[in-house]
Write an enzyme that holds these catalytic residues in place. Structure first.
Site, PDB file in Angstrom:
ATOM      1  CG  ASP A  83      -1.816   1.171   1.334  1.00  0.00           C
ATOM      2  OD1 ASP A  83      -2.607   1.337   0.383  1.00  0.00           O
ATOM      3  OD2 ASP A  83      -1.755   1.924   2.318  1.00  0.00           O
ATOM      4  CD  GLU A  86      -2.107   2.738  -3.447  1.00  0.00           C
ATOM      5  OE1 GLU A  86      -3.061   3.444  -3.768  1.00  0.00           O
ATOM      6  OE2 GLU A  86      -1.853   2.485  -2.256  1.00  0.00           O
TER       7      GLU A  86
END
Lengths: 536, 536
Positions: free
Chosen positions: A263, A300
């Site tokens: 993330d 990400e």
């Protein structure tokens, strides 16, 4: 790096002997409070670099424990494998054995992946790993080759997207046990489906986060949108780096997960000579060799800098792939005409053409939204190092009403979007339900118990939406109805023909080597936009 | 980067026409208040990316001006070339022409450099550029090939090391005019001496800093030891990047300076796809081509990460060299036996051996002082990309009493230090006075006027010294006597034979190609420490 990598948490042997290891470099005394007689804590011994250990006989799975720090604070294990009473309760020793029957499985290359992102709690009525297993037949029919689970680490309350996790080593108890997750991975592998896990290494959730009592896990040096940044480069950062590397290795090794989606790595600040992403990648490559299975690291990342996914020999961090949100933004802007928020940077079909050619849309141009020149050409990278999507949990869930494309576009529009994704040179990712045009929203939901936090959260959401000029009330993330509304309906015939088209496109893609093995220089040479038609 | 590079400040043509350019992207109105009739301000026009301009006839050097922001704040020009009344006064238009007589000069390769670091204010009794010119004969006799000036940008008060500068484009008025500096550079070049300038791009001084009134020059995202970090990657950072790049180009182009020593680049935080150091280097390379002269970029950098000085093709930022403080620490620790502060990480001769071989001492080992594993091997770099020294302004001046090695070591000890430096494979740097064993201290001095700041400064110094356990009162940086005591005595015979030895060693080094053109793989192969003797 010459860092020592040290396993943490409880390590239970078959003979009932269990070694507990916890990192607390600035504590002067650490005790283990085990089972139901907390009046008799076990003294732990401090080893090198601040790791405390104690080995105890006759430990059985299910025994609960705490650590006591400097004879004062009683805290759950930062590396706990299970938190039976949630984030504020004790930790529990677990049985980590499992009878794997996926011996032939070798992992999967990115080029072969058609990813399917799903949130365990809303994917099925059951809202757990067993629910996912019950849908593997559907996914196999659809043809996707990898599922990507939103974070499953223990978070506060019962439902949450997963980005508020505070026990990165513990599986959220409402989703099932470690055994359930292993069953899921095993069953997926048997169907030729890889499993990717979303992990959060840039922050910890705001509730139930007791890590700072153990060690300097956080730093004031860098300021994150969502709070204190993780200490990856200051004093005592070795133990912090080890903590997250051990976490990655646990999922990839013990749980036989095939890859991690990290993330928001732009929220990981590290001025070390060896960036934590490079160090993590090196450790995962070693694991690949030991396990003889391909393991994938996906970032990400929204800074349009190919360094994260470039080879180490070229000064990169060596990760396998990154998400390319700009493909989404360009496509979304072109088909919906939306121009607010970050969509102000996109719109003309030429932007989509740029992404099809350069992966990034912004490779140095001035971005109105960011108020700066932004990005650079993704040199030394291939198309299949970029994960593209027309929807994902963020792009749907961070809309005011969590509305999916299916409620905005005609069936023909949805089909164009599907085809654009599946025929793009990038690695495609579907968001659960997209394959049949799910109409239920995917909203932002939480179940915190801290009142102050809840207040701030509600205000924060309101502010976030202000830039988009969307109309209507901001739904309350704490309202359980919001969570229930976000579950898939499983009305497979919702949009006639759409599921069949997705099946067809996926099969088409899988059969054509050329579509998933693109090198940047021999693909998409000729791309033109004329009269609102994009040809390539 | 596709950034537009825009010259800033006043640009005075021969015909008296002057264009003023100032960057103020978030202001709604900017006026120029020129000369002695401030009741008639000139309206400026806002161009692309927030640059305001106005062109005015009949401007003459010596005219003073201010900018008026949003009809409220009256401020000096952030790109002012001269601040005749210091940091709180108006800016002044200057004549930038000069008759250069150094046409044959082509710049200098690092390998040929023997650097001499000096502080303009204390180098001579005059304390200015003319003073330096008067000593060029001495420096030529000594044999050094490059002088490196501590920062000369306008700072508050009359004396300061220079790291509190707040007008990066203006020469500190007590040091002389732009013309004086050009005379110095010209005279140095005529003697075959290069000029390197220390510039501070990681922060601005705390007094007289009005930049934030013009634009978001600073960011809260990163926290620096000495205050707000420069905004190199947030909204509106393009203008900030342009500001410092223009500054570098001004020194290297208009002033014909041969290279820059960038202060503490580890204090420059930039998550952009193209790091500001890489962007700056690219612009300087273009200037090299235009000017047909070698221009050198040296980073002061303490993170033992070769990325800053590795080639761009290998993922580096392409700078020419970096300071290697660890050579100093290892040598200093070995010859003085000091073990406090950061010297706790050094001591045995083996550390010096490591630096002679790997440049860095720490290439991944655990550092007691930093409480972490630290550094990595300097792959893809050569020895002559590292600037080594046995003393410098920081290593002397950041001691409690500013005491030099000459007050700690016997004449023989000083000679060993000199020989170790001059025969090391790195590029040597001497600190002014070192060549003859100057005994006067080099202390930390300031002349701020802000009382709050002065209080904090005194406290800060005290805290900084606490870790070293040095005995004695912390001298008051604001005391002018401290500044006067720090001036060189010019007692060339202070340590008999030392000046002669330095001359000999420099000449010896210059005559032996092998000593200043080391590639890492064919030098210093065999290095041994035995009975406290280091052989190589």
């Amino acid at each position: 790096m010459h860092t020592t990598y040290i396993p943490i948490g409880p390590s239970l042997a078959k003979n009932g002997q269990c070694t507990f290891t916890v990192w607390a470099p600035v504590c002067n005394a650490v005790q283990l409070v085990l089972g139901s007689s907390p009046t008799l804590p076990w003294q732990m011994e401090k080893g090198e670099e601040g790791y405390w250990t104690v080995t105890i006989d006759k430990v059985t799975p299910g025994m609960q424990y705490w650590y006591k720090l400097d004879n004062e604070l009683q805290r759950a294990d930062p590396a706990a494998r299970y938190q039976p009473q949630g984030v504020h309760g004790p930790s529990e020793v677990t049985d980590t054995s499992f009878n794997w029957t996926d011996d032939d499985w070798q992992g999967m290359e990115l080029a072969e992946m058609v990813l399917y992102e799903l949130h365990t709690g809303t994917f099925t009525a059951a809202g757990n790993f067993q629910g996912i297993i019950s849908k593997l037949d559907h996914l196999q029919t659809l043809g996707i080759t990898a599922i990507e689970l939103l974070p499953i680490a223990q978070f506060p309350g019962h439902h949450n997207w997963g980005y508020d996790g505070v026990f990165p080593f513990a599986i959220h108890k409402d989703y099932g046990t470690a055994n359930d997750l292993k069953q899921l991975v095993n069953a997926a592998h048997q169907r030729g489906i890889a499993v990717i896990l979303d992990v959060v290494y840039n922050h910890l959730g705001p509730e139930g986060n007791y890590l700072q009592d153990f060690a300097p896990y956080f730093t004031e040096k860098y300021k994150l949108f969502w709070g204190g940044a993780i200490n990856f480069d200051g004093q005592w950062c070795d133990g912090v780096r080890n903590y997250f590397i051990q976490n990655a290795l646990m999922w990839l090794d013990e749980f036989q997960i095939d890859g991690l989606r990290l993330d928001a790595v732009h929220g990981i600040f590290d001025s070390s000579a060896t960036h934590i992403m490079e160090e993590l990648t090196a450790q995962v490559r070693l694991l690949e060799q030991r396990a003889q299975r391909r393991k994938i690291l996906i970032a990400e990342f929204d800074l349009n800098n190919p360094r994260y996914i470039s080879p180490v020999a070229q000064g990169g961090y060596g990760m396998d792939a990154q998400w390319v949100d700009e493909f989404h933004h360009a496509l979304h802007g072109a088909i919906t005409g939306e121009q607010t928020g970050y969509y102000e940077d996109f719109g003309p079909l030429e932007d989509l053409a740029r992404s099809l050619q350069h992966s990034y849309v912004y490779t140095g141009q001035f971005s109105k939204h960011r108020k700066r020149h932004f990005g650079r050409e993704p040199v030394n990278t291939g198309y299949n190092q970029f994960i593209a999507f027309v929807q994902n949990h963020d792009q749907v869930g961070n809309r005011l009403l969590g509305d999916r494309l299916s409620t905005m576009l005609s069936p023909e529009g949805l089909k164009v979007a599907a085809a654009t994704l599946m025929l793009s040179p990038h690695v495609p990712l579907l968001f659960m339900g997209e394959e049949y045009g799910e109409k239920n929203p995917f909203l932002y939901f939480t179940s915190h118990s801290d009142e102050e936090l809840i207040k701030n959260l509600r205000e924060g959401r309101r502010k976030e939406f202000a830039v988009f000029n969307w109309e209507g009330e901001v739904p309350d993330p704490q309202d359980e109805a919001i969570f229930r509304q976000s579950k898939l309906s499983w009305q497979i015939d919702e949009v006639p023909g759409l599921f069949r088209l997705y099946k067809y496109l996926i099969a088409f893609r899988k059969e054509r080597q050329a579509l998933y093995n693109f090198r940047r220089d021999d693909a998409v040479r000729n791309i033109r936009v004329q009269n609102k038609v994009l040809r390539f």
